[in-house]
Design a protein around this motif. Structure first.
Motif, PDB file in Angstrom:
ATOM      1  N   ALA A   1       1.100  -1.266   0.016  1.00 26.94           N
ATOM      2  CA  ALA A   1      -0.175   0.119   0.095  1.00 26.94           C
ATOM      3  C   ALA A   1       0.967   1.362   0.077  1.00 26.94           C
ATOM      4  N   THR A   2       1.925   1.350   0.704  1.00 27.40           N
ATOM      5  CA  THR A   2       2.934   2.647   0.679  1.00 27.40           C
ATOM      6  C   THR A   2       3.474   2.571  -0.611  1.00 27.40           C
ATOM      7  N   ILE A   3       3.851   1.410  -1.340  1.00 26.33           N
ATOM      8  CA  ILE A   3       4.389   1.773  -2.739  1.00 26.33           C
ATOM      9  C   ILE A   3       3.363   2.371  -3.489  1.00 26.33           C
ATOM     10  N   ALA A   4       1.974   2.028  -3.299  1.00 22.51           N
ATOM     11  CA  ALA A   4       0.865   2.531  -4.257  1.00 22.51           C
ATOM     12  C   ALA A   4       0.884   4.009  -3.829  1.00 22.51           C
ATOM     13  N   LEU A   5       1.004   4.138  -2.753  1.00 24.50           N
ATOM     14  CA  LEU A   5       0.830   5.639  -2.500  1.00 24.50           C
ATOM     15  C   LEU A   5       1.915   6.442  -3.157  1.00 24.50           C
ATOM     16  N   ILE A   6       3.191   5.854  -3.167  1.00 21.46           N
ATOM     17  CA  ILE A   6       4.176   6.724  -3.721  1.00 21.46           C
ATOM     18  C   ILE A   6       4.159   6.930  -5.188  1.00 21.46           C
ATOM     19  N   VAL A   7       3.714   5.788  -5.807  1.00 20.24           N
ATOM     20  CA  VAL A   7       3.392   5.745  -7.099  1.00 20.24           C
ATOM     21  C   VAL A   7       2.292   6.747  -7.571  1.00 20.24           C
ATOM     22  N   TYR A   8       1.082   6.627  -6.847  1.00 19.91           N
ATOM     23  CA  TYR A   8       0.080   7.480  -6.899  1.00 19.91           C
ATOM     24  C   TYR A   8       0.585   9.058  -6.981  1.00 19.91           C
ATOM     25  N   MET A   9       1.400   9.406  -5.943  1.00 20.07           N
ATOM     26  CA  MET A   9       1.972  10.975  -5.789  1.00 20.07           C
ATOM     27  C   MET A   9       2.527  11.171  -7.310  1.00 20.07           C
ATOM     28  N   LEU A  10       3.455  10.185  -7.582  1.00 25.27           N
ATOM     29  CA  LEU A  10       4.336  10.543  -8.809  1.00 25.27           C
ATOM     30  C   LEU A  10       3.579  10.709 -10.003  1.00 25.27           C
ATOM     31  N   VAL A  11       2.391   9.911 -10.153  1.00 20.01           N
ATOM     32  CA  VAL A  11       1.599   9.949 -11.258  1.00 20.01           C
ATOM     33  C   VAL A  11       0.787  11.269 -11.470  1.00 20.01           C
ATOM     34  N   ILE A  12       0.391  11.956 -10.117  1.00 19.17           N
ATOM     35  CA  ILE A  12      -0.249  12.929 -10.126  1.00 19.17           C
ATOM     36  C   ILE A  12       0.659  14.314 -10.358  1.00 19.17           C
ATOM     37  N   ILE A  13       1.842  14.250  -9.727  1.00 19.89           N
ATOM     38  CA  ILE A  13       2.682  15.234 -10.046  1.00 19.89           C
ATOM     39  C   ILE A  13       3.143  15.286 -11.451  1.00 19.89           C
ATOM     40  N   PHE A  14       3.430  14.216 -12.026  1.00 18.24           N
ATOM     41  CA  PHE A  14       3.958  14.040 -13.261  1.00 18.24           C
ATOM     42  C   PHE A  14       2.705  14.669 -14.171  1.00 18.24           C
ATOM     43  N   TRP A  15       1.601  14.173 -13.890  1.00 21.29           N
ATOM     44  CA  TRP A  15       0.447  14.618 -14.763  1.00 21.29           C
ATOM     45  C   TRP A  15       0.229  16.213 -14.794  1.00 21.29           C
ATOM     46  N   ALA A  16       0.482  16.779 -13.624  1.00 21.67           N
ATOM     47  CA  ALA A  16       0.205  18.228 -13.391  1.00 21.67           C
ATOM     48  C   ALA A  16       1.280  19.055 -13.733  1.00 21.67           C
TER      49      ALA A  16
ATOM     50  N   ALA B   1      -8.329  16.422 -13.462  1.00 22.32           N
ATOM     51  CA  ALA B   1      -9.419  15.427 -13.178  1.00 22.32           C
ATOM     52  C   ALA B   1      -8.863  14.041 -14.048  1.00 22.32           C
ATOM     53  N   GLU B   2      -8.190  14.438 -15.102  1.00 26.83           N
ATOM     54  CA  GLU B   2      -7.739  13.405 -15.719  1.00 26.83           C
ATOM     55  C   GLU B   2      -6.655  12.343 -14.978  1.00 26.83           C
ATOM     56  N   GLY B   3      -5.778  13.261 -14.299  1.00 24.71           N
ATOM     57  CA  GLY B   3      -4.806  12.679 -13.563  1.00 24.71           C
ATOM     58  C   GLY B   3      -5.446  11.730 -12.482  1.00 24.71           C
ATOM     59  N   MET B   4      -6.594  12.470 -11.845  1.00 30.77           N
ATOM     60  CA  MET B   4      -7.092  11.576 -10.772  1.00 30.77           C
ATOM     61  C   MET B   4      -7.559  10.210 -11.095  1.00 30.77           C
ATOM     62  N   ILE B   5      -8.148  10.337 -12.619  1.00 27.20           N
ATOM     63  CA  ILE B   5      -8.629   8.837 -13.074  1.00 27.20           C
ATOM     64  C   ILE B   5      -7.428   7.842 -13.257  1.00 27.20           C
ATOM     65  N   VAL B   6      -6.381   8.493 -13.673  1.00 25.06           N
ATOM     66  CA  VAL B   6      -5.313   7.725 -14.103  1.00 25.06           C
ATOM     67  C   VAL B   6      -4.838   6.858 -12.719  1.00 25.06           C
ATOM     68  N   GLY B   7      -4.593   7.995 -11.668  1.00 28.63           N
ATOM     69  CA  GLY B   7      -4.005   7.590 -10.425  1.00 28.63           C
ATOM     70  C   GLY B   7      -4.991   6.676  -9.852  1.00 28.63           C
ATOM     71  N   PHE B   8      -6.364   6.891  -9.916  1.00 27.90           N
ATOM     72  CA  PHE B   8      -7.380   5.757  -9.336  1.00 27.90           C
ATOM     73  C   PHE B   8      -7.127   4.240  -9.965  1.00 27.90           C
ATOM     74  N   ILE B   9      -6.864   4.279 -11.282  1.00 30.96           N
ATOM     75  CA  ILE B   9      -6.711   3.042 -12.093  1.00 30.96           C
ATOM     76  C   ILE B   9      -5.368   2.348 -11.582  1.00 30.96           C
ATOM     77  N   VAL B  10      -4.239   3.292 -11.522  1.00 35.49           N
ATOM     78  CA  VAL B  10      -3.134   2.729 -10.986  1.00 35.49           C
ATOM     79  C   VAL B  10      -3.078   2.107  -9.566  1.00 35.49           C
ATOM     80  N   VAL B  11      -3.735   2.902  -8.682  1.00 36.90           N
ATOM     81  CA  VAL B  11      -3.766   2.221  -7.376  1.00 36.90           C
ATOM     82  C   VAL B  11      -4.513   1.096  -7.004  1.00 36.90           C
TER      83      VAL B  11
ATOM     84  N   PRO C   1       4.330  24.188  -6.883  1.00 35.43           N
ATOM     85  CA  PRO C   1       3.967  24.048  -8.460  1.00 35.43           C
ATOM     86  C   PRO C   1       2.496  23.528  -8.666  1.00 35.43           C
ATOM     87  N   LEU C   2       1.993  22.854  -7.362  1.00 30.86           N
ATOM     88  CA  LEU C   2       0.611  22.349  -7.731  1.00 30.86           C
ATOM     89  C   LEU C   2      -0.403  23.164  -7.000  1.00 30.86           C
ATOM     90  N   SER C   3      -1.619  22.832  -7.239  1.00 36.08           N
ATOM     91  CA  SER C   3      -2.743  23.747  -6.612  1.00 36.08           C
ATOM     92  C   SER C   3      -3.016  22.987  -5.351  1.00 36.08           C
TER      93      SER C   3
END
Length: 448
Positions: free
Chosen positions: A4-19, A27-37, A357-359
């Motif tokens: 689960a911790t690895i999933a969180l790290i990957v989730y954070m990286l996906v969102i930062i990469f996307w934004a 919103a697209e980044g959230m969908i991608v992050g949701f699927i990855v998790v 850099p992010l909202s």
């Protein structure tokens, strides 16, 4: 490090990469992050997606967040906000540097009605930017104050950031929406008090003097003309009084504890406010929203982004809970052996840096849960933990160089944005982060 911790790290990286790198819709980044998790659940991935989506759609926080967007839209289109400005003008406008105080008041008011830093900056700045310049404020300093005060959009409830944190199952299991609403409101008051003292200091430093007006209208007369605008706040006052105020205490003594406890502030505040706005401003609303086409063009775009962000952020949070993230993070942070003051400081620095850099919503979606768990691991109580994280994230509007608020304020005052960077860090980012640290440490109470 667990799954689960690895999933969180990957989730954070996906969102930062996307934004940050791809610069696509969040919103697209959230969908991608949701699927990855969900994929970290292996063969249970599809069932986890179903569970997450079902949990998000049945979460009252999602309804509340969308209802507050509608409420904010209606109060602008009804022109009731103009009445609030007139009252602030009569109350504070004739003080030395008065427009800066009006900007604080208007920003705080907008923070209690909308929750967006950039929208807050644009709205309050439109009314006060040139007014401040004409009354003696330097253009760059006026832009600094307008952008910095815009942070009250996330500093007061409701805000998208607040909804993000409440959407985490690990948070909502420990504190109620009412507790967070009131706690964040108290922290907003602390921020307003700081801003008032800041303006007083800058007025003396810049030698700004009172500007005499040729026409003076008494406060009594202004309130008489604009009293309807103040009635909007009854939509928030009434539910609070009934649930946690003296009326609520009286009703509980009458044996109505279950009824009082069943009242959700996040549900009834927007419902009552929308009802009051429709009753008081229906004529103006009919004039301004005269067709379905106008409604679609002006309201629906506001739902497109925030709705998708919240829906899939809440769904991902449920999946994290199913994967056992909380237990893994608590074990991880317990092994670090940092003292409480240092851990709070590290969390504050992390949130402030990521919010640059992010909202604020993207920041809390990516690191809100890990920050909350880190604070709990060193003994910070759940409510101060969440509120302090929200205060840290509210610096987003004043964080150079990527903040939209900076460029909005600079455009309204016709100044170079770069001139505001250092003053924003000195006058807003650092002091507000310190306020968040004091809240987490328990030095600034959140009791009302």
């Amino acid at each position: 490090m667990g799954n689960a911790t690895i999933a969180l790290i990957v989730y954070m990286l996906v969102i930062i990469f996307w934004a940050v790198l791809i610069k696509r819709n969040m919103a697209e980044g959230m969908i991608v992050g949701f699927i990855v998790v969900a994929l970290f659940g292996g063969s249970d991935a599809f069932q986890l997606m179903v569970t997450g989506i079902h949990s998000a759609f049945t979460n009252e926080v999602l309804f509340a967040s969308l209802a507050f967007i509608l409420m904010s839209y209606l109060i602008k289109e009804s022109n009731l906000l103009n009445g609030v400005l007139e009252i602030f003008n009569a109350l504070l406008g004739r003080l030395p540097g008065g427009p800066a105080f009006v900007n604080i008041g208007l920003s705080a008011t907008m923070g209690m009605l909308s929750g967006s830093n950039s929208a807050n900056t644009a709205t309050s700045g439109t009314f006060t930017a040139q007014w401040m310049v004409r009354t003696g404020w330097r253009k760059d300093l006026a832009a600094t104050l307008i952008a910095g005060n815009g942070g009250l959009g996330a500093g007061f409830p409701p805000s998208a950031s607040m909804f993000i944190m409440l959407g985490f199952a690990q948070v909502s299991n420990l504190i109620s929406e009412g507790e967070l609403y009131l706690g964040l409101f108290v922290s907003g008051i602390y921020q307003v008090i700081y801003r008032i003292f800041l303006v007083i200091y800058l007025i003396k430093k810049q030698g700004i003097r009172r500007i005499e007006h040729s026409e003076k209208i008494s406060l009594k007369k202004v309130i008489g003309l604009n009293w309807k605008s103040l009635c909007v706040f009854l939509g928030a006052i009434i539910p609070i009084l009934v649930t946690v105020g003296p009326i609520g205490v009286f009703l509980k003594k009458l044996g109505m504890s279950d009824a009082v406890s069943s009242i959700s502030l996040l549900i009834w505040i927007p419902i009552l406010m929308i009802t009051i706005i429709l009753l008081l401003g229906y004529k103006t609303l009919i004039k301004n929203i005269h067709s379905k086409e106008v409604l679609v063009k002006t309201l629906f775009p506001q739902y497109k982004n925030i709705g998708g962000v919240l829906l899939f952020a809440f769904a991902a949070s449920t999946i994290f809970s199913e994967l056992g993230l909380s237990d893994e993070l608590i074990l991880l942070f317990s092994s670090l052996n940092f003292g409480k003051p240092i851990m709070v400081l590290l969390v504050g620095v992390l949130v402030v840096l990521v919010a640059g850099p992010l909202s604020s919503t993207a920041t809390l979606t990516s690191i809100g849960l890990i920050s909350f768990t880190a604070l709990l691991s060193v003994g910070v109580s759940p409510l101060p933990a969440v509120v302090s994280i929200l205060v840290f994230a509210s610096t987003e509007g004043a964080s150079p160089p990527a903040s939209g608020s900076i460029f909005i304020a600079s455009g309204l005052t016709e100044t170079n944005p770069e001139k505001t960077f250092y003053p924003l860090i000195k006058y807003f980012v650092v002091p507000i982060a310190i306020i968040g640290w004091f809240i987490a440490m328990g030095y600034l109470p959140l009791a009302v």
